[in-house]
Scaffold this motif. Structure first.
Motif, PDB file in Angstrom:
ATOM      1  N   SER A  52       0.862  -1.189   0.000  1.00 29.20           N
ATOM      2  CA  SER A  52       0.000   0.000   0.000  1.00 29.20           C
ATOM      3  C   SER A  52       0.890   1.226   0.000  1.00 29.20           C
ATOM      4  CB  SER A  52      -0.914   0.018   1.234  1.00 29.20           C
ATOM      5  OG  SER A  52      -0.154   0.244   2.406  1.00 29.20           O
ATOM      6  N   THR A  54       1.014   3.528   2.257  1.00 28.99           N
ATOM      7  CA  THR A  54       1.591   3.690   3.589  1.00 28.99           C
ATOM      8  C   THR A  54       2.722   2.707   3.833  1.00 28.99           C
ATOM      9  OG1 THR A  54      -0.502   4.525   4.490  1.00 28.99           O
ATOM     10  CG2 THR A  54       1.088   3.605   6.063  1.00 28.99           C
ATOM     11  N   GLY A  82      -4.976  -1.473   0.113  1.00 27.39           N
ATOM     12  CA  GLY A  82      -5.137  -0.416   1.091  1.00 27.39           C
ATOM     13  C   GLY A  82      -6.576   0.027   1.254  1.00 27.39           C
ATOM     14  N   ASP A 182      -1.449 -10.241   3.873  1.00 22.09           N
ATOM     15  CA  ASP A 182      -2.166 -10.350   5.140  1.00 22.09           C
ATOM     16  C   ASP A 182      -1.708  -9.302   6.151  1.00 22.09           C
ATOM     17  OD1 ASP A 182      -4.092 -12.345   4.873  1.00 22.09           O
ATOM     18  OD2 ASP A 182      -2.606 -13.940   5.071  1.00 22.09           O
ATOM     19  N   SER A 183      -0.455  -8.860   6.034  1.00 26.78           N
ATOM     20  CA  SER A 183       0.106  -7.957   7.038  1.00 26.78           C
ATOM     21  C   SER A 183      -0.232  -6.494   6.781  1.00 26.78           C
ATOM     22  CB  SER A 183       1.633  -8.111   7.078  1.00 26.78           C
ATOM     23  OG  SER A 183       2.227  -7.567   5.896  1.00 26.78           O
ATOM     24  N   VAL A 184      -0.762  -6.162   5.594  1.00 24.64           N
ATOM     25  CA  VAL A 184      -1.032  -4.764   5.242  1.00 24.64           C
ATOM     26  C   VAL A 184      -2.484  -4.438   5.522  1.00 24.64           C
ATOM     27  CG1 VAL A 184      -1.099  -3.073   3.357  1.00 24.64           C
ATOM     28  CG2 VAL A 184       0.788  -4.716   3.502  1.00 24.64           C
ATOM     29  N   ALA A 185      -2.694  -3.416   6.355  1.00 24.69           N
ATOM     30  CA  ALA A 185      -4.052  -3.032   6.736  1.00 24.69           C
ATOM     31  C   ALA A 185      -4.879  -2.662   5.514  1.00 24.69           C
ATOM     32  CB  ALA A 185      -4.001  -1.844   7.703  1.00 24.69           C
ATOM     33  N   GLY A 186      -6.114  -3.190   5.468  1.00 24.47           N
ATOM     34  CA  GLY A 186      -7.037  -2.843   4.402  1.00 24.47           C
ATOM     35  C   GLY A 186      -6.997  -3.772   3.212  1.00 24.47           C
ATOM     36  N   ASN A 187      -5.969  -4.602   3.096  1.00 21.36           N
ATOM     37  CA  ASN A 187      -5.875  -5.473   1.933  1.00 21.36           C
ATOM     38  C   ASN A 187      -6.922  -6.587   1.975  1.00 21.36           C
ATOM     39  OD1 ASN A 187      -3.881  -4.174   0.559  1.00 21.36           O
ATOM     40  ND2 ASN A 187      -2.229  -5.581   1.139  1.00 21.36           N
ATOM     41  N   ASP A 188      -7.524  -6.856   0.837  1.00 19.36           N
ATOM     42  CA  ASP A 188      -8.456  -7.962   0.660  1.00 19.36           C
ATOM     43  C   ASP A 188      -7.718  -9.008  -0.174  1.00 19.36           C
ATOM     44  OD1 ASP A 188     -11.929  -8.224  -0.440  1.00 19.36           O
ATOM     45  OD2 ASP A 188     -10.360  -9.745  -0.365  1.00 19.36           O
TER      46      ASP A 188
END
Length: 549
Positions: A52, A54, A82, A182-188
């Motif tokens: 993402s 960020t 993201g 899996d570790s990145v916030a917001g990822n589907d």
């Protein structure tokens, strides 16, 4: 790792309705600057697959270091990542759509052209954007980009089985991508697997048609794509390569050495690059870059910084290739290019075919009519184009010079231009300042009588920059306000020489402020001429982006 303030996303809606999260950080101002220092071009950051904005750029120091270096920064969460929408449909992905997203973000943020920084998938998108829309990318840093199919090693069936049943993924690369996703916030993660499917066959870097802008390629020394990235870099005319020490594909974005090399590269590109091309009206265009419509890299010519790009169907095209040149010009304009076209003279058999082919073409800005010798030639050309396309009359003979007043007054005539080489051939005149003084002055006077802006001067054939600058200074003294350019290298000199100087702008603003402070009361016979000059300088400075100095 650093944790800069990440602003709330502002959303851009793509053409298919997908919402794209974007973030913007202003450049830091040096202490005591007071906002006067000119900022460098905006940098657009585009992250890699399963990351993402960020994760790739904010917490790794990129945003901090770029803003400290004087760059405004815009970053994008690519679709499926993201805070952006994550459609679970492979048809909603693919490189062309991702490039469309980048262009939509530039438009939404009102950015004509940017420096581009992309990593992995973001680098692939950057390559395609630089090729497809060269006028929007000034320079690029492409990290972790190989040739070949995007995400070719990603095992889609294994990834889907893992998501459905928890089955172990044997392929190390696929497993690493899933762990990172899996570790990145917001990822589907399901949407990201769909992205991989949608990317299949959607495009790959074509070394035979590379970007023409300055591009820095950077790949980790431990990345298995290192040699392929280096080979790809060698195919780019203005390409450079940086090997990121001690890094593999997944941790290269955190490298301080990578950031430093990229920022140094972009700083040099920002300081050396010509100003982004503007869509100036014909009356304000200074540099008119004339290039053959056939056999020219028109995308590179469009990125030259010229105020007006002119595709030539006349003298630079052999008689046997006129049809092919016409078709090439129309195809380029209809395919998203923008520019002028120099058509063959009214007396030739090519003129009606040129004009008819150009009528209604979306990217046509105007036409330059060669060998103009009569007002009717301009009017007939304008009418045949539909009456709403500007015509620049290129005067290239003794008859044309003597008929210049009538030509300038002709309906449809937007400006006069001087075909100096053919004029010398017609009259036997030498290529000296004295010999060229009469026809140039005649066109200046005719333009004034016809209510047109100053004419466009003929090209300087010498490759000497001092000779070009001297020709420009002479043209300015005579009242000409534009110049044909025979090569892209002449554009920068012409634009600078035909613009007000920073000293002129400072004088104009001081005079206008003083004149306003005394309630515009005229004190002597020189005030009104000075007022006219100051207002003209201020108007041109605003159009050309010249700051006082």
């Amino acid at each position: 790792m650093v944790s800069p303030d990440v602003p709330p996303p502002s959303f851009v809606v793509a053409a298919d309705g997908t919402r794209l999260a974007t973030y913007r950080w202003p450049a830091e101002q040096p202490e005591g600057d007071g906002g006067e220092a000119a900022r460098r071009p905006v940098v657009l950051l585009v992250h890699g697959f399963a990351s993402s904005a960020t994760a790739n750029f904010a917490v790794t120091g990129w945003v901090r270091d770029l803003t400290r270096a004087g760059f405004d920064v815009v970053a994008l969460d690519q679709r499926g990542h993201g805070a952006s929408d994550s459609p679970d449909d492979p048809s909603r992905y693919g490189l062309p759509l991702l490039v469309d997203d980048v262009l939509a973000v530039l438009d939404a943020h009102d950015l004509d052209a940017v420096h581009y920084v992309g990593y992995s998938l973001g680098a692939r998108v950057g390559w395609q954007t630089a090729v497809r829309a060269p006028e929007r990318v000034l320079a690029a840093v492409l990290g972790g980009i190989p040739d070949g199919e995007p995400l070719a090693r990603f095992d889609v069936p294994a990834a889907r089985a893992h998501l459905e049943t928890g089955a172990e993924v044997a392929d190390r690369i696929t497993a690493a991508y899933l762990t990172m996703a899996d570790s990145v916030a917001g990822n589907d993660v399901r949407a990201l697997v769909s992205l991989v499917e949608g990317m299949r066959g959607s495009g790959e870097p074509d070394a035979d048609h590379p970007p023409q802008q300055p591009v820095l390629f950077a790949t980790g020394s431990e990345d298995r794509i290192l040699d392929r990235s280096r080979t790809l870099a060698s195919a780019v005319p203005a390409g450079a390569f940086f090997e990121i020490p001690g890094r593999h594909h997944f941790n290269a974005p955190t490298s301080r050495h990578f950031r430093t090399a990229a920022i140094d590269f972009l700083t040099d590109a920002a300081d050396d690059a010509p100003a982004p091309r503007r869509d100036l009206p014909p009356e304000l265009a200074r540099s008119w870059l004339l290039v053959p419509a056939l056999g020219t890299d028109l995308a590179a010519a469009a990125a030259s910084g010229a105020d007006a790009l002119v595709l030539d169907l006349e003298d630079s095209v052999d008689e046997t290739r006129k049809d092919a040149a016409r078709e090439a010009a129309v195809a380029w304009l209809a395919g998203g290019g923008r520019g002028w076209v120099r058509v063959n003279g009214r007396a030739t058999s090519h003129w009606p075919r040129d004009v008819d082919a150009l009528r209604g073409v979306a990217g046509l800005v105007g036409v330059v009519l060669s060998k103009t010798e009569a007002a009717t030639e301009v009017t007939e050309t304008s009418d045949r184009l539909g009456g709403d396309v500007p015509v620049v009359a290129l005067v290239e003979s003794a008859v044309g010079v003597e008929e210049a007043v009538a030509v300038a007054r002709a309906r449809g005539c937007a400006r006069l231009a001087f075909g100096s080489a053919d004029y010398r051939l017609d009259t036997g005149t030498g290529d000296t300042e004295v010999a060229m003084g009469y026809p140039r002055s005649r066109l200046v006077v005719a333009s004034r009588v016809g209510g047109l802006p100053g004419p466009v001067d003929g090209p300087t054939t010498s490759s000497s920059r001092p000779a070009l600058r001297e020709d420009c200074e002479t043209a300015v003294q005579l009242g000409l306000t534009g110049k044909l350019c025979a090569a892209p290298e002449q554009v920068g000199v012409v634009n600078e020489a035909l613009s007000p100087t920073p000293t002129d702008v400072a004088w104009a603003r001081t005079f206008l402020a003083d004149f306003a402070a005394r309630d515009r009361v005229v004190r002597d016979a020189g005030d009104l001429p000075r007022l006219g000059r100051a207002e003209r300088i201020e108007r041109l400075a605003a159009a050309y982006g010249v700051a006082p100095g």
